[in-house]
Write a protein that holds these residues in place. Structure first.
Motif, short mmCIF file in Angstrom:
data_model
loop_
_atom_site.label_atom_id
_atom_site.label_comp_id
_atom_site.label_asym_id
_atom_site.label_seq_id
_atom_site.Cartn_x
_atom_site.Cartn_y
_atom_site.Cartn_z
N ASP A 66 47.47 40.05 47.61
CA ASP A 66 47.34 39.51 46.27
C ASP A 66 45.98 39.83 45.66
OD1 ASP A 66 49.13 36.36 46.90
OD2 ASP A 66 49.79 38.46 46.83
N GLY A 110 43.72 39.03 41.85
CA GLY A 110 43.77 38.16 40.68
C GLY A 110 42.48 38.11 39.91
N TYR A 130 40.05 35.33 37.64
CA TYR A 130 39.70 33.95 37.34
C TYR A 130 38.61 33.97 36.27
CZ TYR A 130 42.08 32.68 41.70
OH TYR A 130 43.00 32.49 42.68
N ALA A 171 42.31 29.95 37.33
CA ALA A 171 43.08 31.17 37.52
C ALA A 171 43.60 31.66 36.17
CB ALA A 171 44.24 30.92 38.47
N SER A 207 47.48 36.77 38.26
CA SER A 207 47.53 37.28 39.63
C SER A 207 48.65 38.29 39.75
CB SER A 207 47.71 36.15 40.63
OG SER A 207 48.96 35.51 40.44
N THR A 222 53.84 39.29 39.02
CA THR A 222 52.69 38.77 38.29
C THR A 222 52.88 37.30 37.90
OG1 THR A 222 53.61 39.54 36.19
CG2 THR A 222 52.12 41.03 37.35
#
Length: 121
Positions: free
Chosen positions: A32, A34, A36, A46, A49, A56
């Protein structure tokens, strides 16, 4: 293992920016990835991701405006941000679950340095 984020800057409301985050080091694979964001006095939240398979997920506040994608060959994750609003202004951080191979396989959660996004109204 390092994550290097780039692409932040100053943009007018309604404008667009594209953030990039490249992973480097002795990487076997990346799961994964992502993005933030965190502003002064606020908790890190968040934004988006993407799994290794390309699924997604987005925060409600950015759905329809932001798009996360990845290039596995380049070990890079992107965040295309359109229709930016002043409330999107924050420091953006990338994050990844990275599998490294030393004596054994090991899963590391790695953070990149922040990249500042400023949106003028």
């Amino acid at each position: 293992v390092q994550l290097q984020a780039s692409g932040g800057g100053l943009v007018q409301a309604g404008g667009s920016l594209r953030l990039s985050c490249a992973a480097s080091g002795r990487i076997f694979s990346i799961d994964d990835m992502g993005w933030y964001r965190q502003g002064p006095g606020k908790q890190r939240e968040a934004v988006a991701s993407i799994t290794g398979g390309g699924s997604t997920d987005y925060a409600d506040s950015v759905k329809g405006r932001f798009t996360i994608s990845r290039d596995n060959a380049k070990k890079t994750v992107y965040l295309q941000m359109n229709s930016l609003k002043p409330e999107d202004a924050d420091v953006y951080y990338c994050n990844a679950d990275v599998v490294v191979l030393g004596a054994t396989f090991e899963l590391l959660n790695v953070w990149g340095q922040g990249t500042l996004v400023t949106v003028s109204s």
